[in-house]
Write an enzyme that holds these catalytic residues in place. Structure first.
Site, short mmCIF file in Angstrom:
data_model
loop_
_atom_site.label_atom_id
_atom_site.label_comp_id
_atom_site.label_asym_id
_atom_site.label_seq_id
_atom_site.Cartn_x
_atom_site.Cartn_y
_atom_site.Cartn_z
N HIS A 59 -18.28 -6.17 7.82
CA HIS A 59 -19.46 -6.57 8.09
C HIS A 59 -20.26 -6.27 6.79
O HIS A 59 -19.90 -5.49 5.91
CB HIS A 59 -20.11 -5.83 9.15
N HIS A 61 -23.14 -4.29 5.90
CA HIS A 61 -23.93 -3.14 5.64
C HIS A 61 -23.42 -2.52 4.27
O HIS A 61 -22.28 -2.58 3.89
CB HIS A 61 -23.61 -2.03 6.98
N ASP A 63 -22.87 0.35 2.90
CA ASP A 63 -21.83 1.40 2.64
C ASP A 63 -20.40 0.66 2.99
O ASP A 63 -19.42 1.46 2.59
CB ASP A 63 -22.03 2.56 3.73
N HIS A 64 -20.37 -0.82 3.20
CA HIS A 64 -19.29 -1.36 3.17
C HIS A 64 -18.90 -2.36 2.30
O HIS A 64 -17.83 -2.84 1.91
CB HIS A 64 -18.89 -2.15 4.63
N HIS A 137 -20.65 -4.07 16.72
CA HIS A 137 -21.59 -3.18 16.02
C HIS A 137 -23.19 -3.89 15.98
O HIS A 137 -23.02 -4.92 16.75
CB HIS A 137 -21.09 -3.17 14.41
N ASP A 208 -16.81 -0.48 11.42
CA ASP A 208 -17.74 0.12 12.27
C ASP A 208 -17.95 -0.57 13.79
O ASP A 208 -18.03 -1.66 13.71
CB ASP A 208 -19.21 0.29 11.87
N HIS A 266 -15.09 7.13 8.78
CA HIS A 266 -16.48 6.75 9.04
C HIS A 266 -17.27 8.06 9.42
O HIS A 266 -18.18 8.16 10.39
CB HIS A 266 -16.89 5.58 9.55
#
Length: 310
Positions: A59, A61, A63-64, A137, A208, A266
């Site tokens: 996805h 976001h 942090d990914h 998510h 996530d 995570h």
């Protein structure tokens, strides 16, 4: 199959854990799952090499994905010519293009963006495939399952040579390929000397997610399930509000799937000093091997029959 945990932290990195990234070396094919900020440095630090042709994004976001611009620019500095495929959930093409061209960068090598939906076969190879898995998510998100094809059954050389009198040579290869051969005036069928097909390996990476039936189904008999375990159960409300999983919930999915190993990732910065609550909780609810991997940890994933023989 070698798995290197490049980033195991939650949304915020710590001094010990980077943001999300997992590299799988499957017989020389290097597959990168998520690419949090600093992933390229983790790849250098842990000697995985940069020969990555496919990036699988769960996805969008930060942090990914915030490691994608730096990784692509490093590829450029290294005079890369081979194309790079980035697989990401449907509806995210524009965002991925922005990451690829961040800072006005225009890669000298082809970057191909493929949008995927749950259930899609994202990468199709003769010996394995990567499938997109439905997750839950706060945004359009998928997980990924790397599923190997069945392998040939074991060839019984002793029976072929001693009982049937077939000398080593081309006939062995034909029989192992499933083709009958003529020997001493009769037809020898492959099943006489070749055992049943042996299963390949299965790895599932969730990114996530809340616990889902789809992940449990995809991870059935998995050799390795890498599952979101951001919180312990005392933060279950926070996990639900932010669409993450607790260690107990991840363990329940692994237990339902009868997975062999469960890697808990995570991890929230709440556990930066001590991740044992996450690990302990998972082990209480899953009989298999459950642990919180450190950044840089490498895991060799054996074939199921090899693991059973240990």
């Amino acid at each position: 199959m070698r798995v290197t945990f490049l980033g195991t932290s939650g949304a915020v990195p710590t001094t010990q854990r980077n943001t999300s990234a997992l590299l799988v070396n499957r017989d020389g094919d290097r597959l990168l799952f998520d690419c949090g900020e600093g992933t390229q440095r983790q790849m250098m630090r842990f000697n995985t090499g940069f020969a990555v042709d496919h990036v699988f994004v769960t996805h969008l976001h930060g942090d990914h994905v915030l490691g994608i611009p730096g990784l692509i620019q490093t590829f450029d500095f290294n005079d890369r010519e081979d194309p790079l495929a980035i697989h990401a959930p449907s509806g995210t093409r524009g965002q991925v293009e922005n990451l690829v061209h961040a800072g006005g960068n225009d890669p000298a090598f082809p970057v191909r963006i493929h949008q995927v939906d749950a259930g899609d076969v994202v990468l199709d190879r003769d010996e394995y495939e990567v499938r997109a898995v439905r997750t839950d998510h706060r945004t359009n998100a998928v997980g990924y399952a790397l599923v190997e094809a069945d392998r040939k059954g074991r060839f019984d050389r002793e029976k072929a040579e001693e009982e049937l009198g077939i000398p080593p040579g081309p006939k062995y290869s034909k029989l192992h390929r499933g083709e009958p051969v003529e020997h001493d005036g009769r037809t020898v069928e492959p099943e006489e000397v070749v055992g049943p097909p042996r299963p390949g390996r299965r790895l599932v990476y969730t990114g996530d997610t809340r616990p889902t039936d789809a992940v449990a189904a995809a991870a059935e008999d998995a050799d390795l399930l890498v599952h979101d375990a951001t919180f312990a159960s005392d933060w279950a409300d926070r996990a639900r509000d932010t669409a993450h999983s607790t260690a107990r919930e991840a363990a329940a999915i692994a237990d339902r799937a009868d997975a062999k190993r469960l890697a808990l990732t995570h991890i929230s910065t709440r556990y930066a000093g001590d991740h044992t609550p996450i690990e302990r909780e998972a082990r209480e609810h899953f009989d298999g091997d459950a642990w919180v991997p450190d950044d840089g940890e490498r895991l060799e994933v054996p074939f199921p029959d090899e693991a059973d023989a240990e």
